[in-house]
Design a protein around this motif. Structure first.
Motif, PDB file in Angstrom:
ATOM      1  N   GLU A 205      -6.009   5.202   7.667  1.00  0.00           N
ATOM      2  CA  GLU A 205      -4.839   4.679   7.296  1.00  0.00           C
ATOM      3  C   GLU A 205      -3.994   5.428   5.838  1.00  0.00           C
ATOM      4  O   GLU A 205      -3.061   5.861   5.873  1.00  0.00           O
ATOM      5  CB  GLU A 205      -4.869   3.031   6.752  1.00  0.00           C
ATOM      6  CG  GLU A 205      -5.449   2.355   7.950  1.00  0.00           C
ATOM      7  CD  GLU A 205      -5.583   0.853   7.567  1.00  0.00           C
ATOM      8  OE1 GLU A 205      -4.517   0.322   6.734  1.00  0.00           O
ATOM      9  OE2 GLU A 205      -6.622   0.236   7.745  1.00  0.00           O
TER      10      GLU A 205
ATOM     11  N   SER B  79      -2.945   8.822   6.885  1.00  0.00           N
ATOM     12  CA  SER B  79      -1.907   8.718   7.558  1.00  0.00           C
ATOM     13  C   SER B  79      -0.654   8.259   6.717  1.00  0.00           C
ATOM     14  O   SER B  79       0.440   8.816   6.894  1.00  0.00           O
ATOM     15  CB  SER B  79      -1.843   7.472   8.754  1.00  0.00           C
ATOM     16  OG  SER B  79      -0.754   7.253   9.293  1.00  0.00           O
ATOM     17  N   ILE B  80      -0.606   7.480   5.563  1.00  0.00           N
ATOM     18  CA  ILE B  80       0.325   7.360   4.742  1.00  0.00           C
ATOM     19  C   ILE B  80       0.619   8.469   4.007  1.00  0.00           C
ATOM     20  O   ILE B  80       1.983   8.890   3.730  1.00  0.00           O
ATOM     21  CB  ILE B  80       0.092   6.183   4.026  1.00  0.00           C
ATOM     22  CG1 ILE B  80      -0.200   4.793   4.489  1.00  0.00           C
ATOM     23  CG2 ILE B  80       1.052   6.166   2.714  1.00  0.00           C
ATOM     24  CD1 ILE B  80      -0.625   3.681   3.691  1.00  0.00           C
TER      25      ILE B  80
ATOM     26  N   ASP C 241       0.841  -1.230   0.046  1.00  0.00           N
ATOM     27  CA  ASP C 241      -0.004  -0.071   0.170  1.00  0.00           C
ATOM     28  C   ASP C 241       0.590   1.348   0.128  1.00  0.00           C
ATOM     29  O   ASP C 241       0.709   2.256  -0.636  1.00  0.00           O
ATOM     30  CB  ASP C 241      -0.950   0.093   1.010  1.00  0.00           C
ATOM     31  CG  ASP C 241      -2.045  -1.154   0.958  1.00  0.00           C
ATOM     32  OD1 ASP C 241      -2.838  -0.992   2.000  1.00  0.00           O
ATOM     33  OD2 ASP C 241      -2.062  -1.594   0.176  1.00  0.00           O
ATOM     34  N   ARG C 242       1.668   1.086   0.894  1.00  0.00           N
ATOM     35  CA  ARG C 242       2.634   2.598   1.129  1.00  0.00           C
ATOM     36  C   ARG C 242       3.346   3.044  -0.267  1.00  0.00           C
ATOM     37  O   ARG C 242       3.271   3.902  -0.739  1.00  0.00           O
ATOM     38  CB  ARG C 242       3.578   2.521   2.029  1.00  0.00           C
ATOM     39  CG  ARG C 242       4.364   3.670   2.497  1.00  0.00           C
ATOM     40  CD  ARG C 242       5.250   3.510   3.626  1.00  0.00           C
ATOM     41  NE  ARG C 242       4.257   3.303   4.925  1.00  0.00           N
ATOM     42  CZ  ARG C 242       3.845   4.512   5.574  1.00  0.00           C
ATOM     43  NH1 ARG C 242       4.248   5.528   5.131  1.00  0.00           N
ATOM     44  NH2 ARG C 242       3.020   4.352   6.686  1.00  0.00           N
ATOM     45  N   GLU C 243       3.935   1.844  -0.954  1.00  0.00           N
ATOM     46  CA  GLU C 243       4.729   2.179  -2.268  1.00  0.00           C
ATOM     47  C   GLU C 243       3.424   2.710  -3.190  1.00  0.00           C
ATOM     48  O   GLU C 243       4.066   3.682  -3.884  1.00  0.00           O
ATOM     49  CB  GLU C 243       5.279   0.883  -2.541  1.00  0.00           C
ATOM     50  CG  GLU C 243       6.089   1.004  -4.022  1.00  0.00           C
ATOM     51  CD  GLU C 243       6.864   2.028  -3.897  1.00  0.00           C
ATOM     52  OE1 GLU C 243       7.764   2.287  -2.614  1.00  0.00           O
ATOM     53  OE2 GLU C 243       7.235   2.896  -4.565  1.00  0.00           O
TER      54      GLU C 243
ATOM     55  N   ASP D  47       2.780  10.806   6.035  1.00  0.00           N
ATOM     56  CA  ASP D  47       3.941  10.352   6.256  1.00  0.00           C
ATOM     57  C   ASP D  47       4.897  10.452   5.028  1.00  0.00           C
ATOM     58  O   ASP D  47       5.885  11.016   5.169  1.00  0.00           O
ATOM     59  CB  ASP D  47       3.922   8.734   6.418  1.00  0.00           C
ATOM     60  CG  ASP D  47       3.577   8.335   7.910  1.00  0.00           C
ATOM     61  OD1 ASP D  47       3.264   7.265   8.288  1.00  0.00           O
ATOM     62  OD2 ASP D  47       3.690   9.277   8.716  1.00  0.00           O
ATOM     63  N   GLU D  48       4.377  10.452   3.883  1.00  0.00           N
ATOM     64  CA  GLU D  48       5.121  10.567   2.626  1.00  0.00           C
ATOM     65  C   GLU D  48       5.182  12.034   2.340  1.00  0.00           C
ATOM     66  O   GLU D  48       6.316  12.219   1.668  1.00  0.00           O
ATOM     67  CB  GLU D  48       4.423   9.725   1.397  1.00  0.00           C
ATOM     68  CG  GLU D  48       4.110   8.567   1.417  1.00  0.00           C
ATOM     69  CD  GLU D  48       5.444   7.692   1.416  1.00  0.00           C
ATOM     70  OE1 GLU D  48       6.370   8.193   0.798  1.00  0.00           O
ATOM     71  OE2 GLU D  48       5.647   6.675   2.396  1.00  0.00           O
TER      72      GLU D  48
ATOM     73  N   ALA E 220      -3.529   2.215  -3.930  1.00  0.00           N
ATOM     74  CA  ALA E 220      -3.570   1.102  -3.077  1.00  0.00           C
ATOM     75  C   ALA E 220      -4.636   0.036  -3.059  1.00  0.00           C
ATOM     76  O   ALA E 220      -4.840  -0.452  -3.954  1.00  0.00           O
ATOM     77  CB  ALA E 220      -3.617   1.729  -1.761  1.00  0.00           C
TER      78      ALA E 220
ATOM     79  N   ARG F  53       2.642   6.132  -2.430  1.00  0.00           N
ATOM     80  CA  ARG F  53       3.764   7.033  -2.922  1.00  0.00           C
ATOM     81  C   ARG F  53       3.684   7.305  -4.306  1.00  0.00           C
ATOM     82  O   ARG F  53       3.833   8.557  -4.819  1.00  0.00           O
ATOM     83  CB  ARG F  53       4.913   6.382  -2.455  1.00  0.00           C
ATOM     84  CG  ARG F  53       6.298   7.289  -2.879  1.00  0.00           C
ATOM     85  CD  ARG F  53       7.679   6.618  -2.535  1.00  0.00           C
ATOM     86  NE  ARG F  53       7.625   6.230  -0.841  1.00  0.00           N
ATOM     87  CZ  ARG F  53       8.261   5.396  -0.414  1.00  0.00           C
ATOM     88  NH1 ARG F  53       8.684   4.281  -1.195  1.00  0.00           N
ATOM     89  NH2 ARG F  53       8.066   4.854   0.657  1.00  0.00           N
TER      90      ARG F  53
END
Lengths: 174, 351
Positions: free
Chosen positions: B5, B8-9, A103-105, B12-13, A161, A108
């Motif tokens: 969530e 939050s990401i 998800d984070r990637e 952070d990014e 995501a 981003r």
């Protein structure tokens, strides 16, 4: 003459105090160090002749940041880099993500690909915690449009995501 | 992923990005150098001259671009078909802040009007960029108000999401609904995309704005697939998809084919707009909302440049969003896929 001197002194003092912060704003918008420096320099040089407006604004930093955002959007609009192009979906099904792992990637990458106005709205909301009205002021649009931008950005980021929740937005008209 | 969530990401990014921002020391020096010789009072005057000159040049170019083709009796670009506006609506403003990529030009799409509680009308127009190959951008929708007999921009309602296409716009007293096809939603782990949504706009800012999903993308289990033949304008096959489910579902775009049998390679291609000669230069076909029992049709053409003497043995068909339709059978040496439309012969203009 007195005003000009005062404004001049304030300009120098303002530069000392806020250049780093504003450069961060510019960098978050442009995602490019050189472009960020050029954007902020252009904005400050353009504001300098009217520095009394900054001097008398409720928040000088917010005023300059708003000018920075406007200049960023105008530059991109003029250069035609903002237009998102439609494509037929190349793959039918969504990628088979494993929930929570990538998800984070994905977010981003999706953040980097947001249209300029959506990115500006996201930066103001999630980095500076601006309320809707202030975002609308900075973007030069109505509050409903600002909300719509953020909502669309979130939908786009979700698409990068994983989620089970469909999203989109209407808006508020006059 | 929950919204919290995701937010939050995002935070952070952005913080991570911000940590890479350059330091401002050199920039301070550069800016102070740049303004040192430019008194505040004078610079503002000088800076007015440049945008005024630029604006004058732009106006002159615009006038020339409008008048010169007329003077020579032809248009400088091929014209897209222009939808006829409702008689009650003024002509759509064409001066829109919309920059089209090379090969595309601005198209005016749907239009409507609504009124707010004060009885003031707002006029709503859809714009997008479209290419001769049928490619297009998402929809931009602007609202205008009438001032002194002229439409004046009021606000942007849709901002050209890359895969959000207006299907219809309905304006009423105190209400505006825009039905869109969003080719990026719903986002599920492995399901197809292509949701029809109603965007409700709260005319007076009190309540009612929001999104209502109207229909999900059609699944293979919703559809009956047939390949009847059509005889007009020339004999050809048609991929017919009928919604036999109990609720409406959405389809859009060009079906995709893949050879799954036979030894002779078959040439596959797509025409994003309708059959050649009928829809030249027209933007891609609109998404379709199939009510139970309704069908969508896509012409299966052939490429005359492909070698003859072959026959497609088995072809796997799929929708543009990846929904697998199974194998279909027809005789051809090449396959050209046309967009799904509501006309039975798979063509929008040639019955």
């Amino acid at each position: 003459m007195k005003v000009v001197v005062a404004a001049d002194a304030h300009f120098v003092e303002f530069m000392e105090q806020h250049t780093d912060s504003l450069l961060t704003t510019a960098y978050l918008l442009t995602r490019d160090r050189t472009a960020a420096e050029e954007l902020l320099q252009d904005a400050l040089v353009a504001l300098y002749p009217q520095w009394q407006k900054v001097l008398t604004a409720d928040s000088g930093v917010a005023y300059v940041r708003r000018s920075l955002v406007n200049r960023f959007l105008n530059q991109r609009r003029r250069s035609g880099t903002e237009l998102p192009l439609a494509e037929l979906p190349e793959t039918g099904s969504r990628p088979d993500f494993t929930v929570g792992v990538a998800d984070r990637e994905q977010v981003r990458q999706a953040l980097a690909g947001l249209p300029d106005r959506q990115r500006a709205a996201v930066v103001l909301r999630y980095y500076y915690d601006y309320p809707d009205q202030q975002i609308a002021d900075a973007l030069g649009c109505r509050i409903g449009t600002a909300r719509s931008l953020i909502s669309r950005a979130l939908a786009g980021l979700r698409a990068g995501a994983t989620t089970d929740t469909p999203s989109g937005t209407g808006g508020t008209l006059r | 992923m929950k919204v919290e969530e995701l937010e939050s990401i995002i935070r952070d990014e952005l913080r991570r990005d911000a940590a890479n921002a350059p330091a401002g020391r050199q920039l301070r020096t550069a800016v102070l150098d740049a303004v040192t010789d430019l008194p505040m009072a004078e610079r503002s005057v000088r800076r007015w001259a440049v945008p005024l000159l630029v604006a004058a040049a732009v106006v002159a170019l615009a006038v020339a671009a409008t008048l010169l083709p007329r003077a020579f009796g032809k248009h400088s670009q091929p014209a897209h078909p222009k939808p006829t506006p409702s008689p009650s609506l003024p002509a759509a403003p064409t001066s829109v802040d919309l920059r089209c990529a090379n090969g595309q030009q601005q198209v005016t799409g749907a239009s409507t009007r609504y009124s707010n509680s004060a009885g003031d009308f707002r006029y709503v127009y859809e714009y997008y960029c479209a290419g001769a190959d049928g490619s297009r951008t998402g929809s931009f929708v602007n609202a205008y108000r009438m001032v002194g007999g002229r439409l004046v921009f009021d606000q942007a309602l849709l901002l050209g999401g890359p895969q959000q296409y207006v299907m219809s716009m309905t304006g009423l007293a105190d209400a505006l609904r825009i039905r869109v096809y969003d080719a990026a939603i719903p986002v599920t782990i492995s399901g197809p995309v292509g949701e029809v949504q109603d965007l409700a706009f709260d005319v007076d800012g009190d309540s009612g704005s929001g999104v209502t999903p109207v229909a999900q993308p059609c699944l293979a289990t919703d559809l009956t697939v047939r390949t009847p033949q059509a005889s007009e304008p020339t004999p050809h096959f048609v991929l017919q998809l009928t919604n036999h489910g109990g609720k409406a579902c959405a389809v859009w775009g060009n079906p995709r084919y893949r050879q799954v049998g036979g030894t002779t390679p078959v040439k596959f291609s797509s025409v994003l707009r309708g059959p050649a000669g009928g829809l030249a230069g027209e933007p891609s076909a609109a998404p379709l909302l199939l009510q139970p029992g309704q069908s969508a049709y896509s012409a299966i053409g052939y490429d005359p440049s492909a070698p003859g003497g072959c026959a497609v043995e088995d072809t796997a068909a799929a929708l543009a969003n990846g929904v697998q339709l199974g194998n279909v059978h027809y005789v051809a040496c090449s396959v050209v896929s046309y967009p799904l439309v509501s006309a039975e012969n798979g063509s929008e203009t040639r019955p």
